[in-house]
Design an enzyme around this catalytic site. Structure first.
Site, mmCIF file in Angstrom:
data_model
loop_
_atom_site.group_PDB
_atom_site.id
_atom_site.type_symbol
_atom_site.label_atom_id
_atom_site.label_comp_id
_atom_site.label_asym_id
_atom_site.label_seq_id
_atom_site.Cartn_x
_atom_site.Cartn_y
_atom_site.Cartn_z
ATOM 1 N N GLU A 228 36.208 0.711 55.643
ATOM 2 C CA GLU A 228 36.131 1.172 54.897
ATOM 3 C C GLU A 228 35.393 0.774 54.060
ATOM 4 O O GLU A 228 34.595 1.296 53.463
ATOM 5 C CB GLU A 228 38.238 0.432 53.577
ATOM 6 C CG GLU A 228 39.326 1.432 54.026
ATOM 7 C CD GLU A 228 40.395 0.735 53.430
ATOM 8 O OE1 GLU A 228 40.122 1.218 51.384
ATOM 9 O OE2 GLU A 228 41.041 0.129 54.067
ATOM 10 N N HIS B 275 39.256 21.901 58.333
ATOM 11 C CA HIS B 275 40.420 21.927 57.248
ATOM 12 C C HIS B 275 41.417 20.777 56.954
ATOM 13 O O HIS B 275 42.348 21.117 56.366
ATOM 14 C CB HIS B 275 41.079 23.390 56.585
ATOM 15 C CG HIS B 275 40.453 24.444 56.507
ATOM 16 N ND1 HIS B 275 39.072 25.450 55.618
ATOM 17 C CD2 HIS B 275 39.947 25.111 57.837
ATOM 18 C CE1 HIS B 275 38.412 25.842 56.465
ATOM 19 N NE2 HIS B 275 39.359 25.706 57.281
ATOM 20 N N SER C 260 47.376 -7.785 52.525
ATOM 21 C CA SER C 260 47.093 -7.758 50.784
ATOM 22 C C SER C 260 48.102 -9.275 50.614
ATOM 23 O O SER C 260 48.847 -9.847 51.435
ATOM 24 C CB SER C 260 48.384 -6.899 50.830
ATOM 25 O OG SER C 260 48.499 -6.991 49.737
ATOM 26 N N LYS D 212 51.194 -5.152 54.654
ATOM 27 C CA LYS D 212 50.377 -4.504 54.823
ATOM 28 C C LYS D 212 48.873 -5.007 56.239
ATOM 29 O O LYS D 212 48.815 -6.415 55.731
ATOM 30 C CB LYS D 212 49.521 -4.409 53.507
ATOM 31 C CG LYS D 212 50.069 -3.922 52.978
ATOM 32 C CD LYS D 212 50.216 -1.729 52.399
ATOM 33 C CE LYS D 212 48.432 -1.597 52.864
ATOM 34 N NZ LYS D 212 48.495 -1.669 50.749
#
Ligand code: ARG
Length: 464
Positions: free
Chosen positions: A295, A161, A282, A288
């Site tokens: 992804e 979980h 970025s 970043k």
């Protein structure tokens, strides 16, 4: 692609030419030219059989072989001129062959239809793709083994979980993906057996009246047998659906792995760093570093799952035997192969570029009472029923939580308030190392068990 004004292969039957829009709508040459080399391979085997059975002459065979050899070279050199008017890869190649060698080229299609021809081409293509994918899966598994081997003693929290559950080693966690990929490879190998059957000889749908030898063609092409019903031979796309299902599952596994890499790389977690070559920055936020590759793997899983649904839907309403619908199988199949192929390649390399941060992993494992189950098991081994042990430990955890400390920070007299069975040896049990070492059976996270799993993994790879 040129659009040479040419008589259609079937122009004799039609009173007017096909409309331009219809021609573009029905043509598949824009994508099925990917099958060219497999189409040639299939034609060579078919021609050899025709000659062997005296259906064409040895001279015809020699001409066909010479012509197809030249076409193969043109395809490889990218000089072959594809024509939309010739609809698909099969008619383009046949037309060129006839231009090159004359009547022998026109005899190649004897006893054959594009229906059994295309089914053969797709199977040859997929068989080749599967063999490449199996090698790529093995390479990724090797990367995983190499990383796991360095981290059988690196402790991290295991989650359920997404809450800290029990301590495990990072090596053990990685080996879970090795197992998934092992099943994935098995599924592809199994699918390959059903891919590897010959449709040729089924002709349009009913078989052919020429005295052909299908077994000979099967053997020449390395197929394990022939499709045993001519209607099924031209209309079956189960093998493509099975393949895509196996591919979707591989992507699903890599998508889960990606989700973890993304999470682990988040500065909030900070378990790993991924080499810069797999990340991007970025355009607006200078600080970043984004895990673009995992992804995208996660994202591309959606498209492969979509291809599976597309193929299932393509087949569900089709009456026997061949229908033009089947032409729509190609792009989903090709894109599945390409996506999976690239994903596996990039993944094998990305795993080698993972920098592990053992301190962060260990600190996380020290939070969240990861050894609470060990305390309960300790009490059970001393005779307490498990449910009572569970309750005693729950109270101890609540106590520690209120104090803001770990279970191992509680003094012995205080621990003994929760159960008189607790003795000094509890502190070894509550340690992360003690917890890991105690899970000492096949499939457990004890370092020596993970080492054994890695050894079995190496053994498996050397045999496959
Ligand atoms: N381009 C077609 C396909 O991909 C080849 C078979 C065409 N057969 C036919 N009867 N029109 O399925």
């Amino acid at each position: 692609m040129t659009s040479i004004q040419d008589k259609n292969t079937w122009s004799g039957r039609f009173a007017e030419p096909v409309a331009e829009l219809v021609k573009r709508y029905t043509a598949s040459v824009g994508f099925d030219q990917k099958l060219a080399l497999f189409d040639i391979e299939g034609s060579l085997a078919h021609a050899a059989m025709l000659s062997h059975c005296d259906i064409i002459s040895t001279q015809d065979l020699a001409d066909i072989q010479r012509g197809l050899e030249q076409i193969k070279n043109e395809v490889l050199a990218n000089t072959f001129i594809w024509s939309l008017d010739l609809e698909d890869v099969h008619l383009n190649i046949e037309k060129r062959l006839t231009t090159l060698v004359g009547d022998a080229g026109k005899r190649l299609h004897t006893g054959r239809s594009r229906n059994d021809q295309v089914a053969t081409d797709v199977r040859l293509y997929l068989r080749h793709a599967i063999d490449e994918l199996l090698a790529l899966i093995a390479a990724l598994q090797t990367s995983i083994l190499n990383l796991a081997e360095q981290h059988t003693l690196t402790i991290m929290p295991g989650f359920t979980h997404l809450q800290v559950a029990q301590p495990i080693s990072f090596g053990h966690h990685l080996m879970a993906y090795f197992e998934m990929l092992k099943r994935d490879a098995e599924r592809l190998q199994d699918t390959r057996r059903r891919v590897n059957r010959l449709p040729l000889g089924a002709a349009a749908l009913a078989g052919t009246s020429y005295p052909i030898k299908r077994e000979m063609v099967a053997e020449l092409l390395g197929f394990e047998g022939v499709c045993e019903n001519s209607l099924d031979a031209v209309s079956d796309r189960d093998f493509a659906i099975e393949f895509t299902a196996a591919a979707a599952l591989i992507m699903t596994h890599l998508s889960r792995f990606s989700e973890e890499l993304i999470l682990w790389m988040s500065p909030r977690v900070g378990f790993i760093d991924i080499a810069d070559r797999f990340c991007t920055g970025s355009s607006i936020m200078p600080q970043k570093k984004n895990p673009d590759v995992p992804e995208l793997v996660r994202g591309k899983t959606g498209r492969v799952n979509g291809h599976l649904i597309a193929l299932l839907t393509l087949m569900k309403g089709q009456p026997l035997a061949y229908n033009k619908d089947n032409q729509e199988d190609k792009e989903p199949i090709f894109d599945t192969v390409d996506t999976l192929n690239q994903t596996l390649r990039i993944y094998a390399d990305m795993i080698t570029g993972i920098k592990v941060k053992p301190e962060a992993m260990r600190n996380a494992a020290l939070q969240g009472y990861a050894t609470a189950t060990d305390l309960a098991d300790y009490l059970v081994k001393k005779g307490l029923p498990f449910r009572d042990a569970h309750e005693a430990v729950a109270l101890a955890v609540r106590f520690a939580e209120q104090r803001g400390c770990d279970l191992s920070d509680i003094s012995l007299p205080e621990l003994q308030k929760f159960s008189a069975l607790i003795e000094q040896d509890i502190y070894q049990v509550l340690s992360l190392e003690g917890s890991l070492a105690s899970r000492d059976h096949i499939g457990g996270t004890a370092p020596k068990q993970v080492q054994a799993a890695i050894a079995r993994g190496r053994d498996y790879l050397s045999q496959h």
